[in-house]
Design a protein around this motif. Structure first.
Motif, PDB file in Angstrom:
ATOM      1  N   ALA A 154       0.718  -1.206  -0.075  1.00  0.00           N
ATOM      2  CA  ALA A 154       0.043   0.044  -0.017  1.00  0.00           C
ATOM      3  C   ALA A 154       0.823   1.515  -0.011  1.00  0.00           C
ATOM      4  N   LYS A 155       1.812   1.251   0.766  1.00  0.00           N
ATOM      5  CA  LYS A 155       2.866   2.444   0.831  1.00  0.00           C
ATOM      6  C   LYS A 155       3.654   2.685  -0.429  1.00  0.00           C
ATOM      7  N   GLU A 156       4.138   1.435  -1.069  1.00  0.00           N
ATOM      8  CA  GLU A 156       4.762   1.608  -2.311  1.00  0.00           C
ATOM      9  C   GLU A 156       3.905   2.180  -3.171  1.00  0.00           C
ATOM     10  N   PHE A 157       2.814   1.799  -3.382  1.00  0.00           N
ATOM     11  CA  PHE A 157       1.827   2.222  -4.230  1.00  0.00           C
ATOM     12  C   PHE A 157       1.696   3.750  -4.129  1.00  0.00           C
ATOM     13  N   ASP A 158       1.498   4.290  -2.748  1.00  0.00           N
ATOM     14  CA  ASP A 158       1.166   5.707  -2.577  1.00  0.00           C
ATOM     15  C   ASP A 158       2.182   6.575  -2.973  1.00  0.00           C
ATOM     16  N   LEU A 159       3.395   6.060  -2.727  1.00  0.00           N
ATOM     17  CA  LEU A 159       4.876   6.685  -3.282  1.00  0.00           C
ATOM     18  C   LEU A 159       4.935   6.806  -4.536  1.00  0.00           C
ATOM     19  N   LEU A 160       4.671   5.804  -5.430  1.00  0.00           N
ATOM     20  CA  LEU A 160       4.629   5.752  -6.828  1.00  0.00           C
ATOM     21  C   LEU A 160       3.643   6.675  -7.346  1.00  0.00           C
ATOM     22  N   GLU A 161       2.390   6.458  -6.735  1.00  0.00           N
ATOM     23  CA  GLU A 161       1.389   7.453  -7.222  1.00  0.00           C
ATOM     24  C   GLU A 161       1.737   8.940  -7.089  1.00  0.00           C
ATOM     25  N   TYR A 162       2.345   9.226  -6.009  1.00  0.00           N
ATOM     26  CA  TYR A 162       2.864  10.705  -5.828  1.00  0.00           C
ATOM     27  C   TYR A 162       3.792  11.091  -6.858  1.00  0.00           C
ATOM     28  N   LEU A 163       4.718  10.339  -7.089  1.00  0.00           N
ATOM     29  CA  LEU A 163       5.801  10.587  -7.972  1.00  0.00           C
ATOM     30  C   LEU A 163       5.118  10.575  -9.574  1.00  0.00           C
ATOM     31  N   LEU A 164       4.050   9.789  -9.864  1.00  0.00           N
ATOM     32  CA  LEU A 164       3.695   9.733 -11.218  1.00  0.00           C
ATOM     33  C   LEU A 164       2.693  10.947 -11.516  1.00  0.00           C
ATOM     34  N   SER A 165       2.277  11.602 -10.356  1.00  0.00           N
ATOM     35  CA  SER A 165       1.194  12.647 -10.545  1.00  0.00           C
ATOM     36  C   SER A 165       1.774  13.989 -11.361  1.00  0.00           C
ATOM     37  N   HIS A 166       3.050  13.782 -11.167  1.00  0.00           N
ATOM     38  CA  HIS A 166       3.820  15.081 -11.850  1.00  0.00           C
ATOM     39  C   HIS A 166       5.180  14.370 -12.221  1.00  0.00           C
ATOM     40  N   PRO A 167       5.015  13.753 -13.476  1.00  0.00           N
ATOM     41  CA  PRO A 167       6.381  13.194 -13.850  1.00  0.00           C
ATOM     42  C   PRO A 167       7.332  14.471 -13.788  1.00  0.00           C
ATOM     43  N   ARG A 168       8.653  14.402 -13.890  1.00  0.00           N
ATOM     44  CA  ARG A 168       9.886  15.076 -13.993  1.00  0.00           C
ATOM     45  C   ARG A 168       9.900  16.443 -13.151  1.00  0.00           C
ATOM     46  N   GLN A 169       8.866  16.447 -12.270  1.00  0.00           N
ATOM     47  CA  GLN A 169       8.956  17.174 -11.092  1.00  0.00           C
ATOM     48  C   GLN A 169       9.843  16.630  -9.851  1.00  0.00           C
ATOM     49  N   VAL A 170      10.460  17.658  -9.312  1.00  0.00           N
ATOM     50  CA  VAL A 170      11.668  17.013  -7.953  1.00  0.00           C
ATOM     51  C   VAL A 170      10.755  17.426  -6.927  1.00  0.00           C
ATOM     52  N   TYR A 171      10.600  16.195  -6.140  1.00  0.00           N
ATOM     53  CA  TYR A 171      10.023  16.407  -4.713  1.00  0.00           C
ATOM     54  C   TYR A 171      10.991  16.389  -3.610  1.00  0.00           C
ATOM     55  N   THR A 172      10.986  17.079  -2.879  1.00  0.00           N
ATOM     56  CA  THR A 172      11.915  16.929  -1.719  1.00  0.00           C
ATOM     57  C   THR A 172      11.298  16.052  -0.707  1.00  0.00           C
ATOM     58  N   ARG A 173      12.204  15.654   0.067  1.00  0.00           N
ATOM     59  CA  ARG A 173      12.005  14.605   1.077  1.00  0.00           C
ATOM     60  C   ARG A 173      10.753  14.961   1.779  1.00  0.00           C
ATOM     61  N   ASP A 174      11.022  16.248   2.598  1.00  0.00           N
ATOM     62  CA  ASP A 174       9.898  16.900   3.170  1.00  0.00           C
ATOM     63  C   ASP A 174       8.586  16.596   2.851  1.00  0.00           C
ATOM     64  N   GLN A 175       8.426  17.048   1.221  1.00  0.00           N
ATOM     65  CA  GLN A 175       7.353  17.072   0.648  1.00  0.00           C
ATOM     66  C   GLN A 175       6.869  15.514   0.382  1.00  0.00           C
ATOM     67  N   ILE A 176       7.506  14.616   0.257  1.00  0.00           N
ATOM     68  CA  ILE A 176       7.122  13.028   0.222  1.00  0.00           C
ATOM     69  C   ILE A 176       6.686  12.703   1.595  1.00  0.00           C
ATOM     70  N   LEU A 177       7.352  13.125   2.769  1.00  0.00           N
ATOM     71  CA  LEU A 177       7.125  12.669   3.781  1.00  0.00           C
ATOM     72  C   LEU A 177       5.743  13.382   4.285  1.00  0.00           C
ATOM     73  N   GLU A 178       5.171  14.331   4.176  1.00  0.00           N
ATOM     74  CA  GLU A 178       4.248  15.103   4.441  1.00  0.00           C
ATOM     75  C   GLU A 178       2.991  14.704   3.605  1.00  0.00           C
ATOM     76  N   THR A 179       3.331  14.228   2.365  1.00  0.00           N
ATOM     77  CA  THR A 179       2.260  13.840   1.634  1.00  0.00           C
ATOM     78  C   THR A 179       1.889  12.378   1.729  1.00  0.00           C
ATOM     79  N   VAL A 180       2.833  11.462   1.564  1.00  0.00           N
ATOM     80  CA  VAL A 180       2.700   9.970   1.460  1.00  0.00           C
ATOM     81  C   VAL A 180       2.567   9.652   2.889  1.00  0.00           C
ATOM     82  N   TRP A 181       3.408  10.007   3.860  1.00  0.00           N
ATOM     83  CA  TRP A 181       3.347   9.538   5.200  1.00  0.00           C
ATOM     84  C   TRP A 181       2.530  10.210   6.352  1.00  0.00           C
ATOM     85  N   GLY A 182       2.311  11.490   6.050  1.00  0.00           N
ATOM     86  CA  GLY A 182       1.370  12.429   6.704  1.00  0.00           C
ATOM     87  C   GLY A 182       2.365  13.264   7.520  1.00  0.00           C
TER      88      GLY A 182
END
Length: 227
Positions: A154-182
């Motif tokens: 489930a968490k792998e899916f959520d992380l991949l979905e987040y990266l796929l939502s805007h291809p080529r955009q660079v996401y910071t670690r903080d952005q990923i933590l906040e969006t995928v893990w809360g």
């Protein structure tokens, strides 16, 4: 991608004529001359559109259409027939057909109807995210690399979905933590690196090129290989 059309017509000369016209328009065409053969081809190839003659040996076009719908197939179906009574049109539509072309017909009209139905079915699906040969279905939670199905947690899916939502955009670690893990995630921040590694292993299991790239000092991005 080139649309794949299934043509089921027992009049061999007419079938050949339609096949050549479709081929000249750039479509891939599979042809059958009886209902059962048409049903087998439909199940084997899952075409983008089906053109079915009403009066077919073995299995009528209407019954063929009905069987396709019974299996959950949503392929657009155009019925070809010499019947032009209202009751016949109703019977065809009730069986699940999308359109109805009466013989004799203009090939230009048939081609126009094919284009119209393919446009509707090929409109982007908001539930499906795609990049390169990677696709993710938000509704069914299925993920494919090419034709290979990936089994994600489930968490792998959520992380991949987040990266796929805007291809080529660079996401910071903080952005990923906040969006995928809360916002309230209190675990180890290295969790991102761990899950990125998990995803890469699964995405590249058969030697595929890397899609999830590390941007040093910033974060991660989903982008074309070797960029």
């Amino acid at each position: 991608m080139t649309a794949h059309i299934l043509l089921v017509e027992d009049e061999v000369k007419l079938a050949r004529f339609i096949e050549l016209e479709l081929g000249s328009e750039g479509y891939r065409v599979s042809v059958a001359h009886d209902g059962m053969a048409g049903l087998s081809l439909a199940r084997e190839f899952n075409p983008d559109l089906a053109i079915l003659d009403w009066m077919l040996p073995g299995l009528t076009g209407v019954e063929l259409c009905r069987r396709l719908r019974a299996t959950g197939s949503k392929v657009p179906v155009i019925l070809l027939t010499a019947r032009d009574e209202v009751s016949d049109r109703v019977a065809g539509l009730d069986a699940g057909a999308d359109d109805y072309v009466v013989k004799p017909f203009s090939i230009e009209e048939l081609l126009a109807r094919i284009r119209a139905h393919l446009r509707r079915t090929q409109e982007p699906d908001e539930d499906v995210l795609q990049f390169e040969d990677l696709s993710l279905n938000r509704r069914t939670r299925q993920v494919y690399r090419g034709k290979r199905s990936l089994e994600l947690t489930a968490k792998e899916f959520d992380l991949l979905e987040y990266l796929l939502s805007h291809p080529r955009q660079v996401y910071t670690r903080d952005q990923i933590l906040e969006t995928v893990w809360g916002y309230d995630f209190m675990g180890d921040s290295n969790i991102i690196e761990v899950y990125i590694r998990y995803l890469r292993l699964k995405l590249e299991e058969q030697g595929e090129k890397r899609l999830i790239h590390t941007v040093r000092g910033v974060g991660y991005a989903l982008r074309e290989p070797n960029l």
